[in-house]
Design a protein around this motif. Structure first.
Motif, PDB file in Angstrom:
ATOM      1  N   ARG A   1       1.000  -1.226  -0.136  1.00 19.91           N
ATOM      2  CA  ARG A   1      -0.032   0.006  -0.075  1.00 19.91           C
ATOM      3  C   ARG A   1       0.842   1.197   0.036  1.00 19.91           C
ATOM      4  O   ARG A   1       1.981   1.255   0.631  1.00 19.91           O
ATOM      5  CB  ARG A   1      -0.886   0.113   1.259  1.00 19.91           C
TER       6      ARG A   1
ATOM      7  N   LEU B   1       5.197  12.566  16.818  1.00 23.79           N
ATOM      8  CA  LEU B   1       4.956  12.581  15.360  1.00 23.79           C
ATOM      9  C   LEU B   1       5.568  11.081  14.908  1.00 23.79           C
ATOM     10  O   LEU B   1       5.005  10.387  14.208  1.00 23.79           O
ATOM     11  CB  LEU B   1       5.660  13.439  14.646  1.00 23.79           C
TER      12      LEU B   1
ATOM     13  N   LEU C   1       3.577   7.751  16.552  1.00 20.01           N
ATOM     14  CA  LEU C   1       2.440   7.478  15.835  1.00 20.01           C
ATOM     15  C   LEU C   1       2.473   7.053  14.618  1.00 20.01           C
ATOM     16  O   LEU C   1       1.750   5.983  14.447  1.00 20.01           O
ATOM     17  CB  LEU C   1       1.450   8.892  15.810  1.00 20.01           C
TER      18      LEU C   1
ATOM     19  N   VAL D   1       1.225   2.717  13.687  1.00 21.12           N
ATOM     20  CA  VAL D   1       0.538   2.282  12.427  1.00 21.12           C
ATOM     21  C   VAL D   1       1.271   1.479  11.637  1.00 21.12           C
ATOM     22  O   VAL D   1       0.870   0.222  11.019  1.00 21.12           O
ATOM     23  CB  VAL D   1       0.275   3.729  11.856  1.00 21.12           C
TER      24      VAL D   1
ATOM     25  N   ARG E   1      -2.568  -5.676   8.681  1.00 21.41           N
ATOM     26  CA  ARG E   1      -3.964  -5.550   9.599  1.00 21.41           C
ATOM     27  C   ARG E   1      -4.673  -6.786   9.645  1.00 21.41           C
ATOM     28  O   ARG E   1      -5.385  -7.044  10.532  1.00 21.41           O
ATOM     29  CB  ARG E   1      -4.532  -4.077   9.339  1.00 21.41           C
TER      30      ARG E   1
ATOM     31  N   ILE F   1       1.062  15.763  13.341  1.00 24.92           N
ATOM     32  CA  ILE F   1       0.594  14.487  14.037  1.00 24.92           C
ATOM     33  C   ILE F   1      -0.655  14.239  13.799  1.00 24.92           C
ATOM     34  O   ILE F   1      -1.067  13.142  13.687  1.00 24.92           O
ATOM     35  CB  ILE F   1       0.794  14.722  15.471  1.00 24.92           C
TER      36      ILE F   1
ATOM     37  N   LEU G   1      -2.300  14.784  11.052  1.00 26.76           N
ATOM     38  CA  LEU G   1      -2.373  14.108   9.654  1.00 26.76           C
ATOM     39  C   LEU G   1      -1.939  12.753   9.658  1.00 26.76           C
ATOM     40  O   LEU G   1      -2.625  11.850   9.195  1.00 26.76           O
ATOM     41  CB  LEU G   1      -1.408  14.844   8.609  1.00 26.76           C
ATOM     42  N   VAL G   2      -1.012  12.349  10.697  1.00 25.89           N
ATOM     43  CA  VAL G   2      -0.674  10.825  10.759  1.00 25.89           C
ATOM     44  C   VAL G   2      -1.487  10.263  11.362  1.00 25.89           C
ATOM     45  O   VAL G   2      -1.988   9.162  10.938  1.00 25.89           O
ATOM     46  CB  VAL G   2       0.821  10.947  11.622  1.00 25.89           C
ATOM     47  N   ALA G   3      -2.257  10.598  12.358  1.00 27.06           N
ATOM     48  CA  ALA G   3      -3.480  10.141  12.824  1.00 27.06           C
ATOM     49  C   ALA G   3      -4.503   9.590  12.087  1.00 27.06           C
ATOM     50  O   ALA G   3      -5.001   8.501  11.944  1.00 27.06           O
ATOM     51  CB  ALA G   3      -4.105  10.957  14.123  1.00 27.06           C
TER      52      ALA G   3
ATOM     53  N   ILE H   1      -4.215   9.380   8.482  1.00 29.89           N
ATOM     54  CA  ILE H   1      -3.793   8.542   7.710  1.00 29.89           C
ATOM     55  C   ILE H   1      -3.767   7.123   8.541  1.00 29.89           C
ATOM     56  O   ILE H   1      -4.173   6.117   7.935  1.00 29.89           O
ATOM     57  CB  ILE H   1      -2.201   8.693   7.179  1.00 29.89           C
ATOM     58  N   GLY H   2      -3.269   7.093   9.562  1.00 33.54           N
ATOM     59  CA  GLY H   2      -3.389   5.821  10.443  1.00 33.54           C
ATOM     60  C   GLY H   2      -4.806   5.070  10.508  1.00 33.54           C
ATOM     61  O   GLY H   2      -4.778   4.049  10.421  1.00 33.54           O
TER      62      GLY H   2
ATOM     63  N   ILE I   1      -7.164   5.724   8.607  1.00 31.28           N
ATOM     64  CA  ILE I   1      -7.631   5.120   7.617  1.00 31.28           C
ATOM     65  C   ILE I   1      -7.050   3.868   6.956  1.00 31.28           C
ATOM     66  O   ILE I   1      -7.429   2.891   6.569  1.00 31.28           O
ATOM     67  CB  ILE I   1      -7.602   6.172   6.198  1.00 31.28           C
ATOM     68  N   VAL I   2      -5.663   3.770   7.027  1.00 33.39           N
ATOM     69  CA  VAL I   2      -4.923   2.576   6.836  1.00 33.39           C
ATOM     70  C   VAL I   2      -5.340   1.259   7.555  1.00 33.39           C
ATOM     71  O   VAL I   2      -5.385   0.239   6.970  1.00 33.39           O
ATOM     72  CB  VAL I   2      -3.074   2.823   7.010  1.00 33.39           C
ATOM     73  N   LEU I   3      -5.638   1.598   8.796  1.00 40.04           N
ATOM     74  CA  LEU I   3      -5.882   0.406   9.673  1.00 40.04           C
ATOM     75  C   LEU I   3      -7.390  -0.058   9.574  1.00 40.04           C
ATOM     76  O   LEU I   3      -7.604  -1.023   9.793  1.00 40.04           O
ATOM     77  CB  LEU I   3      -5.553   0.581  11.145  1.00 40.04           C
TER      78      LEU I   3
ATOM     79  N   LEU J   1      -9.849   1.168   7.059  1.00 39.29           N
ATOM     80  CA  LEU J   1     -10.615   1.152   5.749  1.00 39.29           C
ATOM     81  C   LEU J   1     -10.387  -0.106   4.824  1.00 39.29           C
ATOM     82  O   LEU J   1      -9.569  -0.548   4.442  1.00 39.29           O
ATOM     83  CB  LEU J   1     -10.158   2.290   4.825  1.00 39.29           C
ATOM     84  N   ARG J   2     -11.736  -0.454   4.502  1.00 35.70           N
ATOM     85  CA  ARG J   2     -11.490  -1.837   3.714  1.00 35.70           C
ATOM     86  C   ARG J   2     -12.348  -1.679   2.370  1.00 35.70           C
ATOM     87  O   ARG J   2     -13.701  -1.108   2.564  1.00 35.70           O
ATOM     88  CB  ARG J   2     -12.054  -3.184   4.391  1.00 35.70           C
TER      89      ARG J   2
END
Lengths: 478, 204
Positions: A103, A135, A138, A142, A148, B157, B159-161, B163-164, B166-168, B170-171
């Motif tokens: 991804r 930063l 976090l 992930v 996942r 930070i 933004l990373v949250a 993205i995280g 969504i990445v973890l 979203l299917r």
């Protein structure tokens, strides 16, 4: 009307953050098919980042109202961090496709994590320190759970997240104590305010701050998460965890302890000595019983953090130089070892057992030779690079009068040599039940060879690295 | 003065008590409600200190958004809290000891508290007098100028949250019917409508 703060010292960070966002948009619009392109672009971004760091002026410049400082120490650490991140992306290319977790967010998250790490090593203020750390952390949480659909990866991510949040809490508690005592969050101003003496409140603050930072570098007794997270996370993510964040956290540890509290070294020295000793001993003894090679590398990294912390315990310029040399060599050895681990495939399955390496010398002689080199180097056998790392660290400890620490370090590296050499023995003298699959993928082979040549031939021409580390260490002791 | 002191002790006591109830109450919904009570009292403490902006922010952000979100999560997720709580008594001695040690340490620290005399000289931005500048003004003066670096860092930070998350989670589900507006608009008329002559008393 206020003038814009000087941005030039922060160009590398700005470049990384902006390109991460651009690549994110690119990936979103191009869809999943663009992962390979985004990955290579991210590597390019990191390489340009290295060039930007290298082009910065030599003297130390503070900007953003003293929150951010660009100096020789930070530049050295940043180059190592960016190299580690670039290697981590290259290592992930094949694996991610193979394991169906390809991804485009992966390289983007690594870029953002690298931005956080660069903010960490440049932090000149407790708040800036915390923001950089978060930063980075976090993004790492992930990444740990990136696969996942795998229960182990999710568990690793969750464990890392919960314990990481706890350690951030401790760090903040310590920071608030320090602020309460010194009346400022700026490192230089804290040093001025202290004027060489500490109260009990400040000491408690330093203890909590070091506890939070020790968690991030995974030093004993705050190491519990390391083996589980290293084992559960996808292997390229583990390779990333083992290098770049470690280097960043170590550099942050050095700056956050030495700049504000350099004058009261006798107050915190014993804390560092204790965690350093415990880390070396645990790294040496706990790794012996491991059968999973990722777990083994986790304990090995705990041990190596212990060695690096000796340099901080010394608290001298020589000690910091030792740490920087150690980290640079550690980067090469670990990236190479993980490239070898990523090649461990039987038929269609990734394997992680130490015993799966049996007979590697017959099936893959080149890889076995390189891995043996990395193992000897990790054990600290001369004339390989790992020896020099340990040598400069131990020298700084002896010159600072920390004889016990140096002796414990030498003894525990003898114990540690046992499990590194056991891997060599398994590769060369055991019969393979099932040989590892061929061929070794191109980019993994290239990474292996480059890092292998560095570790094996470092002794021929060590001067450039030693000089650069010396210049970098000088920046912390004006 | 005495009213202020009374108000302080009232707010502080209720904050601590409701903080304890958050972890002690059996019903998770009650826990969240006690958390909200703790937030309100903490906001009261802020107002007492003259930091009215932070106090209102606490009410708006934590009570208005975060706590309500907690409430949603607690009510929507079917978590067996009785089961989660089973180890509670078992770990109580260890946890209690650690808490006690921390409390003693804190008492020692606060008992011997001494702010270094040099602290006054280093604090670069002394808090402006409350009767001259309001809280909101004072924050606005430094937030986007002096602390722009931290502000932007916090933005990254978040933004990373995002993205995280969504990445973890979203299917992409296959077979879901989605609206495609351009396809709808581009549909030619003869594909969508057909004109038929319908004779009376007969169907098509």
């Amino acid at each position: 009307m206020t003038a814009l703060p000087a941005l030039a010292p922060a160009y590398p960070e700005l470049w990384l953050a902006l390109s991460a966002m651009a690549l994110l948009m690119f990936g979103v619009f191009r869809g999943e098919g663009s992962t390979r392109l985004v990955s290579w672009l991210a590597v390019l971004v990191l390489l340009i980042g290295i060039a930007l760091v290298a082009m910065q002026p030599a003297e130390s410049v503070a900007t953003f109202g003293g929150l951010f400082v660009a100096d020789g120490f930070g530049r050295f650490a940043k180059v190592l961090i960016l190299l580690g991140s670039a290697f981590a992306i290259v290592l992930s290319l094949g694996y991610n496709r193979y394991e169906r977790m390809e991804r485009f967010e992966y390289p983007v998250l690594i870029l953002l994590a690298s931005t956080g790490m660069m903010m960490m090593v440049s932090a000149n203020d407790l708040i800036a320190l915390y923001l950089g750390l978060e930063l980075q952390s976090l993004s790492l949480y992930v990444l740990a759970a990136f696969k996942r659909d795998s229960g182990r990866a999710t568990e690793a991510g969750l464990k890392y997240f919960v314990l990481g949040a706890l350690s951030s809490g401790m760090l903040l508690y310590g920071a608030s104590m320090i602020y309460g005592f010194a009346g400022s969050t700026n490192f230089a101003q804290i040093a001025t305010a202290l004027g060489g003496h500490a109260s009990i409140g400040l000491l408690v603050g330093i203890v909590f701050l070091s506890a939070g930072l020790a968690f991030k570098v995974s030093a004993v007794p705050f190491h519990m998460w390391t083996p589980d997270v290293y084992e559960g996370a996808p292997t390229p993510v583990t390779a990333f965890f083992a290098v770049a964040p470690k280097i960043a956290a170590m550099a942050l540890f050095v700056r956050a302890i030495l700049t504000p509290f350099g004058d009261i070294a006798h107050e915190w020295q014993q804390i560092i000595i204790v965690i350093s000793t415990l880390s070396m001993l645990l790294g040496a003894f706990a790794a012996i019983a491991q059968t999973n090679i990722k777990r083994l590398m986790a304990y090995s990294s705990i041990g190596h953090v212990g060695y690096a912390l000796i340099g901080l315990a010394a608290g001298t310029e020589e000690g910091v130089r030792g740490i920087l040399i150690y980290l640079a060599i550690y980067l090469a050895m670990n990236v190479g070892t993980f490239a070898c681990i990523l090649c461990m495939r039987q038929k269609d399955q990734m394997v992680e057992g130490v015993s799966d390496l049996a007979g590697l010398a017959k099936t893959h002689p080149g890889m076995a030779l390189l891995l043996a080199g990395f193992m000897f180097s990790l054990a600290g056998v001369p004339p390989l690079a790992g020896f020099f790392g340990k040598f400069y660290i131990f020298m700084s400890a002896i010159n600072a009068g920390l004889y016990t620490l140096a002796v414990i370090g030498v003894l525990s590296s003898v114990v540690g040599a046992y499990y590194y050499l056991r891997i060599v023995k398994i590769m060369y003298f055991d019969e393979a039940s099932e040989p590892l699959a061929k061929p070794v993928r191109g980019e993994l082979g290239a990474v292996m060879t480059v890092t292998g040549l560095f570790t094996m031939l470092f002794f021929i021409w060590p001067a450039p690295l030693l000089d650069m580390a010396g210049v970098a260490a000088k920046a912390l002791f004006p | 003065m005495i009213i202020q002191a009374l108000a302080f002790y009232l707010f502080a006591a209720i904050t601590v008590a409701s903080g304890f109830m958050v972890i002690a109450s059996r019903n998770p919904v009650h826990s969240v409600l006690f958390l909200i009570l703790a937030f309100f009292n903490a906001a009261g403490l802020f107002v007492l200190m003259g930091a009215e902006f932070l106090g209102m922010l606490l009410v708006i952000v934590y009570v208005g958004a975060v706590a309500v979100l907690f409430l949603f999560v607690v009510m929507m997720l079917d978590i067996n809290f009785v089961e989660l709580r089973q180890g509670f008594l078992q770990y109580l001695p260890v946890g209690g000891t650690i808490g006690l040690i921390l409390l003693v340490e804190l008492a020692m620290v606060l008992g011997g508290w001494a702010v270094t005399p040099a602290a006054k000289t280093v604090s670069a931005d002394p808090i402006p007098a409350l009767d001259k500048v309001t809280n909101t003004h004072a924050l606005g003066q430094v937030l986007y100028t002096k602390y722009i670096y931290l502000f932007q860092g916090a933005g990254l930070i978040l933004l990373v949250a995002m993205i995280g998350a969504i990445v973890l989670t979203l299917r992409s589900r296959p077979g879901v019917k989605r609206q495609s507006i351009s396809e709808q608009v581009n549909r030619p008329r003869d594909e969508a409508v057909a004109i038929r002559k319908v004779e009376p008393r007969k169907g098509i």
